[in-house]
Scaffold this motif. Sequence first.
Motif, PDB file in Angstrom:
ATOM      1  N   ASP A 131      -9.907 -21.219 -16.324  1.00  0.00           N
ATOM      2  CA  ASP A 131     -11.183 -20.296 -15.311  1.00  0.00           C
ATOM      3  C   ASP A 131     -12.038 -19.933 -16.728  1.00  0.00           C
ATOM      4  OD1 ASP A 131      -9.581 -19.834 -13.016  1.00  0.00           O
ATOM      5  OD2 ASP A 131      -8.591 -18.094 -13.545  1.00  0.00           O
ATOM      6  N   ASN A 132     -11.778 -19.377 -17.490  1.00  0.00           N
ATOM      7  CA  ASN A 132     -12.157 -19.785 -18.833  1.00  0.00           C
ATOM      8  C   ASN A 132     -13.665 -20.674 -19.566  1.00  0.00           C
ATOM      9  OD1 ASN A 132     -11.714 -17.109 -18.729  1.00  0.00           O
ATOM     10  ND2 ASN A 132     -10.738 -17.383 -20.870  1.00  0.00           N
ATOM     11  N   GLN A 162       3.533 -17.321 -18.895  1.00  0.00           N
ATOM     12  CA  GLN A 162       2.565 -18.748 -18.990  1.00  0.00           C
ATOM     13  C   GLN A 162       1.643 -19.106 -18.264  1.00  0.00           C
ATOM     14  OE1 GLN A 162       5.991 -21.172 -20.670  1.00  0.00           O
ATOM     15  NE2 GLN A 162       6.428 -20.694 -22.307  1.00  0.00           N
ATOM     16  N   THR A 163       1.954 -18.921 -17.001  1.00  0.00           N
ATOM     17  CA  THR A 163       1.716 -19.439 -16.184  1.00  0.00           C
ATOM     18  C   THR A 163       0.223 -18.584 -15.593  1.00  0.00           C
ATOM     19  OG1 THR A 163       3.345 -20.178 -14.371  1.00  0.00           O
ATOM     20  CG2 THR A 163       1.598 -20.226 -13.938  1.00  0.00           C
ATOM     21  N   ALA A 164       0.267 -17.437 -15.597  1.00  0.00           N
ATOM     22  CA  ALA A 164      -0.843 -16.688 -16.125  1.00  0.00           C
ATOM     23  C   ALA A 164      -2.250 -17.087 -16.709  1.00  0.00           C
ATOM     24  CB  ALA A 164      -0.700 -15.111 -15.298  1.00  0.00           C
ATOM     25  N   SER A 165      -1.096 -16.945 -18.039  1.00  0.00           N
ATOM     26  CA  SER A 165      -2.684 -17.748 -19.059  1.00  0.00           C
ATOM     27  C   SER A 165      -2.661 -19.045 -18.859  1.00  0.00           C
ATOM     28  CB  SER A 165      -1.570 -17.658 -20.244  1.00  0.00           C
ATOM     29  OG  SER A 165      -1.854 -18.209 -21.707  1.00  0.00           O
ATOM     30  N   THR A 216      -3.286 -20.576 -16.563  1.00  0.00           N
ATOM     31  CA  THR A 216      -4.435 -20.098 -15.209  1.00  0.00           C
ATOM     32  C   THR A 216      -6.267 -19.526 -15.554  1.00  0.00           C
ATOM     33  OG1 THR A 216      -2.669 -19.828 -13.780  1.00  0.00           O
ATOM     34  CG2 THR A 216      -5.190 -19.108 -13.266  1.00  0.00           C
ATOM     35  N   GLN A 217      -5.800 -18.445 -16.506  1.00  0.00           N
ATOM     36  CA  GLN A 217      -6.942 -17.885 -17.343  1.00  0.00           C
ATOM     37  C   GLN A 217      -8.179 -19.256 -18.379  1.00  0.00           C
ATOM     38  OE1 GLN A 217      -8.293 -14.522 -16.642  1.00  0.00           O
ATOM     39  NE2 GLN A 217      -9.732 -15.055 -17.825  1.00  0.00           N
ATOM     40  N   GLN A 218      -7.218 -19.794 -18.643  1.00  0.00           N
ATOM     41  CA  GLN A 218      -7.764 -20.368 -19.953  1.00  0.00           C
ATOM     42  C   GLN A 218      -8.343 -21.840 -19.240  1.00  0.00           C
ATOM     43  OE1 GLN A 218      -5.014 -22.547 -22.621  1.00  0.00           O
ATOM     44  NE2 GLN A 218      -4.216 -20.641 -23.064  1.00  0.00           N
TER      45      GLN A 218
END
Length: 232
Positions: free
Chosen positions: A69-70, A60-63, A65-67
Amino acid sequence: MTRISVRGFAVASATAVTTVGAVVGVASGNEQGSTEPVEATAADATLLADIPVGQQAQVQTASLTQQADNAAVAADAEARQAAAEAARKQAAADAKAKREAAEKAAKEAEEREKRAQQQAASRSAERADFPAQSSYSVAEVKAMAQQIVGGGQFQCFSNIVERESSWNYRAENPSSGAYGLVQALPASKMSSAGADWRTNPATQIKWGLNYMNDRYGSPCGAWEFWQANHWY
């Protein structure tokens, strides 16, 4: 419960179940004593217990973070696009302002040039003094006009006179009464330039030059109008 303790518990439980099943199978002597179902159950328990603690939180944390960044990339692209559009509009506005300023400056310069030519022509006409003669040749009349009008506007002046009177300072239109080199109508208007307007081509030239300057800005302005309308 940690990953190791869960796995250990699952293995121990599976071993115990397997042992009990084997004993029962021996005692009963039939197929119910088979250990296969028990071993499958133990394997399933091992796979379920093998999921690390906190893995879902990490995903969830990685998701997130990616959101983030996007979103940051999209916002940066949008900001760049907005800045480029603003720069384009500003450049267009600056170019328009420069063009309008240049056109205004050119128009003002042209007007100053016209005024200077008119003033020079007026001074030349005032200084021009030709002795009176009983008659004048076309060459003499043209020489007068060249001196009075000046080289910059003479050709335009000559174009009009050529078509109006063919340089005949006594030319008269029998139907309208227009008279002289520039065919003034009524002819008596030329008296403002001199009482000898009927017989003196210099007087007619001075009057015609003033008329063209006042009405059209210059002889070339008058000639441009004449070409479009065949009168001036």
